[in-house]
Design a protein around this motif. Structure first.
Motif, PDB file in Angstrom:
ATOM      1  N   THR A   1       0.846  -1.194   0.000  1.00 38.33           N
ATOM      2  CA  THR A   1       0.000   0.000   0.000  1.00 38.33           C
ATOM      3  C   THR A   1       0.876   1.236   0.000  1.00 38.33           C
ATOM      4  OG1 THR A   1      -1.854   1.100   1.124  1.00 38.33           O
ATOM      5  CG2 THR A   1      -0.188   0.073   2.527  1.00 38.33           C
ATOM      6  N   PHE A   2       0.303   2.345  -0.400  1.00 39.77           N
ATOM      7  CA  PHE A   2       0.992   3.630  -0.353  1.00 39.77           C
ATOM      8  C   PHE A   2      -0.065   4.730  -0.362  1.00 39.77           C
ATOM      9  CE2 PHE A   2       0.359   2.708  -4.797  1.00 39.77           C
ATOM     10  CZ  PHE A   2       0.007   3.931  -5.367  1.00 39.77           C
ATOM     11  N   PRO A   3       0.229   5.899   0.214  1.00 40.81           N
ATOM     12  CA  PRO A   3      -0.730   7.005   0.212  1.00 40.81           C
ATOM     13  C   PRO A   3      -0.472   7.946  -0.958  1.00 40.81           C
ATOM     14  CG  PRO A   3       1.016   7.473   1.773  1.00 40.81           C
ATOM     15  CD  PRO A   3       1.370   6.153   1.127  1.00 40.81           C
ATOM     16  N   TRP A   4      -1.547   8.336  -1.633  1.00 36.35           N
ATOM     17  CA  TRP A   4      -1.437   9.300  -2.734  1.00 36.35           C
ATOM     18  C   TRP A   4      -2.829   9.854  -3.009  1.00 36.35           C
ATOM     19  CZ3 TRP A   4       3.450  10.289  -4.224  1.00 36.35           C
ATOM     20  CH2 TRP A   4       3.638  11.201  -5.269  1.00 36.35           C
ATOM     21  N   ALA A   5      -2.899  10.957  -3.712  1.00 35.58           N
ATOM     22  CA  ALA A   5      -4.197  11.491  -4.124  1.00 35.58           C
ATOM     23  C   ALA A   5      -4.876  10.519  -5.090  1.00 35.58           C
ATOM     24  CB  ALA A   5      -4.033  12.859  -4.767  1.00 35.58           C
ATOM     25  N   HIS A   6      -6.189  10.597  -5.171  1.00 31.20           N
ATOM     26  CA  HIS A   6      -6.992   9.616  -5.905  1.00 31.20           C
ATOM     27  C   HIS A   6      -6.784   9.651  -7.416  1.00 31.20           C
ATOM     28  CE1 HIS A   6      -9.346  13.227  -6.772  1.00 31.20           C
ATOM     29  NE2 HIS A   6      -9.881  12.543  -7.767  1.00 31.20           N
ATOM     30  N   ASP A   7      -6.193  10.720  -7.949  1.00 22.81           N
ATOM     31  CA  ASP A   7      -6.199  10.914  -9.400  1.00 22.81           C
ATOM     32  C   ASP A   7      -5.326   9.929 -10.162  1.00 22.81           C
ATOM     33  OD1 ASP A   7      -4.101  12.522  -8.099  1.00 22.81           O
ATOM     34  OD2 ASP A   7      -3.589  13.127 -10.141  1.00 22.81           O
ATOM     35  N   ARG A   8      -4.537   9.108  -9.474  1.00 21.58           N
ATOM     36  CA  ARG A   8      -3.710   8.109 -10.171  1.00 21.58           C
ATOM     37  C   ARG A   8      -4.433   6.770 -10.332  1.00 21.58           C
ATOM     38  NH1 ARG A   8       0.198  10.252 -12.901  1.00 21.58           N
ATOM     39  NH2 ARG A   8       1.283   8.246 -12.907  1.00 21.58           N
ATOM     40  N   ILE A   9      -5.627   6.650  -9.792  1.00 17.09           N
ATOM     41  CA  ILE A   9      -6.295   5.348  -9.775  1.00 17.09           C
ATOM     42  C   ILE A   9      -6.562   4.836 -11.185  1.00 17.09           C
ATOM     43  CG2 ILE A   9      -8.520   4.234  -9.265  1.00 17.09           C
ATOM     44  CD1 ILE A   9      -8.430   5.447  -6.511  1.00 17.09           C
TER      45      ILE A   9
END
Length: 404
Positions: free
Chosen positions: A88-96
């Motif tokens: 897992t890693f944290p990032w903004a949703h726009d890379r989904i």
């Protein structure tokens, strides 16, 4: 809340390799079975993550191990296809959308008993879904908003024309004074004005560009008249920070991640909503911070699989985590039980008001080919090398040719 775990996992018995370019060797010692997350937090955000990990890992047989990297996106490109990525890693949703199309992600929709829509705000719940799959859990929303220096400004402006008047009074580059700190050619930071008259860079529903429309060109002209004249010559992100941080600009447009640095520099950075636009409405891009589920889960041990989903569930629903992120980092809760909490500090309500004005960043993988041509065109307009309509037509032609 409980999570329904798969009883039989493909590849059980094997242990997912967690080394990449030597990043994890040494951190894991003799064991190679720990579940891992990657992040590129800095400063106090990294400190908070380590504290949360200690709490989560207490008493667990399988612990979550954190690796802090300088460029998570770059590492993911090679590590996940090789089976060496994080769980897992944290990032903004726009890379989904992009990562799902590259098979970088794991669809957890069959493994979560968490009521996504019942637990999180509508925007947050939809942000972590793509084409019927659930590729992570949301923990906060964020956007850029107006910040002002109370030593230079008595009250935040309610309208853009008021803001321009104040910037005029302070803008004197020859004496190291400017009206505004804002990366002026980066779409995310100026999206509120680009979208102010109803235009959009990209329409995710129709999957069409909007940069050539009259409404969007009006947004660029608003930038030309009201924002661009008041920034420093160095238009890079790092070049735009000193005017406000040094007390030489009354305003900044930035996000919660920058607040701590501004305040550490001695400026009492105060958050306010973006000002009203005459004849329009500021509509900034918003992001939903997400704990992504990666394709590493496909071949993970049952322990690692459970730990990953339990970490995401715990982090996104634990009251101390949610309120701590709000008070310490200005992160806006997306858990419905905490959206209107009075334990969130002074910054969050202001950022939340701006989020309510905004529109989520598109997650469509097509956007990967939009940003560079569009921002290059924006730079040409900023530098007076091209008229707005000509620059946007050229960018649109280039983008559509890449789509083909």
């Amino acid at each position: 809340m409980t999570l329904h775990r798969r009883n039989v996992l493909a590849g059980i018995g094997g242990v997912a390799s967690l080394t990449t370019a030597g990043c994890l060797s040494g951190a894991l010692g003799e064991s190679s079975q720990e579940t891992t997350l990657w992040n590129q937090f800095t400063g106090s955000e990294q400190d908070s993550l380590e504290t949360h990990l200690e709490t989560f890992n207490e008493g667990r047989d399988d612990t979550m191990v954190s690796e802090n990297l300088s460029d998570v996106k770059k590492q993911l490109k090679t590590a996940i296809p090789a089976g060496n990525g994080p769980h897992t890693f944290p990032w903004a949703h726009d890379r989904i959308g992009k990562y799902q199309s590259q098979d970088f992600l794991y669809d957890g929709s069959d493994d979560l008993e968490l009521d996504l829509e019942g637990t999180f705000t509508d925007n947050a719940a939809s942000a972590v879904q793509w084409e019927g799959g659930v590729y992570g859990l949301p923990y906060a929303s964020e956007t850029v908003s107006l910040m002002y220096n109370p030593d230079l400004v008595d009250e935040p402006p309610e309208t853009l024309s008021e803001m321009v008047s104040i910037m005029e009074d302070h803008h004197d580059p020859e004496n190291s004074s400017w009206g505004l700190s804002c990366p002026p050619k980066t779409a995310y930071f100026v999206s509120a004005f680009l979208h102010a008259f109803g235009g959009r860079i990209y329409d995710e529903e129709s999957r069409e560009l909007g940069i050539e429309t009259d409404e969007f060109i009006r947004g660029i002209e608003l930038l030309q008249d009201s924002i661009w004249p008041y920034v420093a010559d160095d238009t890079t992100y790092n070049g735009q920070m000193p005017p406000f941080a040094d007390g030489n600009a009354p305003f900044a447009i930035n996000g919660p991640w920058q607040l701590g640095s501004f305040r550490d520099s001695g400026v009492d950075a105060t958050v306010a909503p973006l000002p009203d636009v005459d004849g329009g409405s500021p509509t900034p891009y918003t992001g939903v911070q997400t704990w992504y589920f990666t394709a590493q889960l496909n071949g993970a041990s049952e322990a690692s699989f459970d730990t990953t989903l339990e970490w995401a569930e715990w982090y996104t629903t634990d009251e101390d985590v949610i309120t701590g992120n709000a008070r310490n980092h200005g992160l806006i809760p997306v858990h419905t039980d905490h959206v209107e909490s009075d334990e969130l500090g002074d910054d969050v309500p202001m950022f939340a008001e701006t989020v309510d004005m905004g529109t989520p960043m598109p997650a469509d993988p097509r956007m990967d080919t939009v940003w560079t041509p569009f921002e290059n065109a924006l730079e040409r307009v900023f530098n007076d090398q091209s008229e707005a309509d000509e620059a946007m037509k050229s960018a649109a032609d280039e983008i559509r040719s890449r789509w083909e």
